[in-house]
Design an enzyme around this catalytic site. Structure first.
Site, PDB file in Angstrom:
ATOM      1  N   HIS A  51      35.092 -23.751 -11.852  1.00  0.00           N
ATOM      2  CA  HIS A  51      36.036 -24.437 -10.971  1.00  0.00           C
ATOM      3  C   HIS A  51      37.063 -23.491 -10.336  1.00  0.00           C
ATOM      4  O   HIS A  51      38.253 -23.815 -10.231  1.00  0.00           O
ATOM      5  CB  HIS A  51      36.748 -25.556 -11.718  1.00  0.00           C
ATOM      6  N   HIS A 127      37.423 -34.187  -8.976  1.00  0.00           N
ATOM      7  CA  HIS A 127      37.131 -34.360 -10.395  1.00  0.00           C
ATOM      8  C   HIS A 127      37.827 -35.618 -10.914  1.00  0.00           C
ATOM      9  O   HIS A 127      38.427 -35.627 -11.992  1.00  0.00           O
ATOM     10  CB  HIS A 127      37.594 -33.124 -11.178  1.00  0.00           C
ATOM     11  N   GLU A 269      30.788 -35.892  -9.324  1.00  0.00           N
ATOM     12  CA  GLU A 269      31.328 -34.795  -8.520  1.00  0.00           C
ATOM     13  C   GLU A 269      30.317 -34.381  -7.451  1.00  0.00           C
ATOM     14  O   GLU A 269      29.468 -33.518  -7.677  1.00  0.00           O
ATOM     15  CB  GLU A 269      31.671 -33.618  -9.421  1.00  0.00           C
TER      16      GLU A 269
END
Length: 308
Positions: A51, A127, A269
């Protein structure tokens, strides 16, 4: 967001309701090659970069570019070399409320001087955690899910990096939400390598990612509340995450004596696949590369209704 929650979220990385970038999901061994250069990133998830690194887009303060009663536009500039990624980029995320839906438009544009032909890698997503019964109810494992457009999921290594193999719908029944709806909890004990579902489902061929047609990727329902959520997206797929690593650290906003435990919420996601930039398939790499005049755009819609 209450102050006590904000202070906790600045210390922990559960990515609650965050916009993820510069690259959502994992990059194997925290490195990739582009522009005839190998770029070294920060490994913050075992050997991998997750991420965006230690200070990804989720930890940044975004600028509110504009807002109306039904829409807000956020922007963020990321410098050349930030977290190890080449080329400066400007990211814009637009949230639009339409009837009983939320539409999210992502756009990433490289900031380059004339003569700079370098490429970089981007992959944004949200998210957000959902519990359609209400987080006060605890587990969402009794939610019924269906992935009508999924053609399969990506096989991964033990560090959650795709091997390049697509496991087709029906080949692994415990992973199959396409042939027939089922609860998230029905086969959970059969997918305990990562404590539950944390896998990428492919919605359309990677070679067709430029076509940008929006498909119904997922339908999830709480039988208890009757609330149904549909996710539509023009992304090539999405990561299903069932909150496997939530550990009770974050208190509920509505009752601080309780907390978000494992399986309190699920995430869908929509994005390019994990480690796309290191794929041997050029069509997969193209899902995350921008620069030299090429930008990156994605649309995801979450629609809600009540099943009578």
């Amino acid at each position: 967001m209450y102050p006590q929650h904000l202070s906790i979220l600045t210390k922990l990385r559960f990515f609650y309701f965050a916009s993820l970038g510069r690259v959502a999901n994992r990059i194997a061994n925290a490195r990739f090659s582009l522009n005839e250069t190998t770029y070294e990133l920060i490994a913050n998830n075992g050997p991998n970069c997750l991420h965006g690194g230690l200070n990804g887009f989720d930890s940044k303060v975004w600028t509110v570019e504009s807002k109306t009663a039904s829409q807000v536009v956020f922007s963020l500039e990321s410098e050349d070399g930030e977290e190890g990624f080449p080329v400066a980029v400007k990211s814009t995320v637009t949230y639009t409320a339409e009837d009983s839906s939320v539409k999210i438009n992502y756009s990433v544009t490289p900031i380059q001087e004339e003569g700079d032909s370098r490429l970089t890698v981007v992959n944004l997503t949200t998210h957000s955690y959902f519990n359609l019964s209400g987080f006060e109810k605890g587990s969402m494992l009794e939610h019924v899910a269906s992935f009508p457009s999924a053609v399969g999921h990506l096989e991964t290594t033990d560090t959650q990096i795709p091997t390049g193999k697509l496991i087709g719908t029906g080949a692994a029944p415990e992973m199959d939400f396409t042939s027939a709806p089922k609860t998230f909890g029905q086969d959970l004990q059969l997918v305990q390598e990562f404590r539950g579902y944390d896998h990428f489902y492919v919605v359309k061929p990677f070679s067709k990612q430029a076509e940008k047609d929006i498909r119904l990727a997922a339908v999830v329902q709480s039988v208890e509340s009757g609330i149904v959520m549909e996710m539509l997206t023009d992304a090539v797929g999405f990561q299903l995450y069932t909150g496997n690593w939530l550990d009770g650290t974050i208190p509920l906003k509505t009752d601080t004596s309780r907390s978000y435990d494992a399986y309190s919420g699920f995430c869908l996601e929509a994005s390019a696949p994990p480690d796309a930039i290191n794929s041997t398939d050029a069509s997969v790499r193209d899902t995350v590369t921008v620069g030299n005049g090429k930008s990156w755009n994605q649309v995801t819609v979450y629609k809600f209704r009540v099943q009578e």
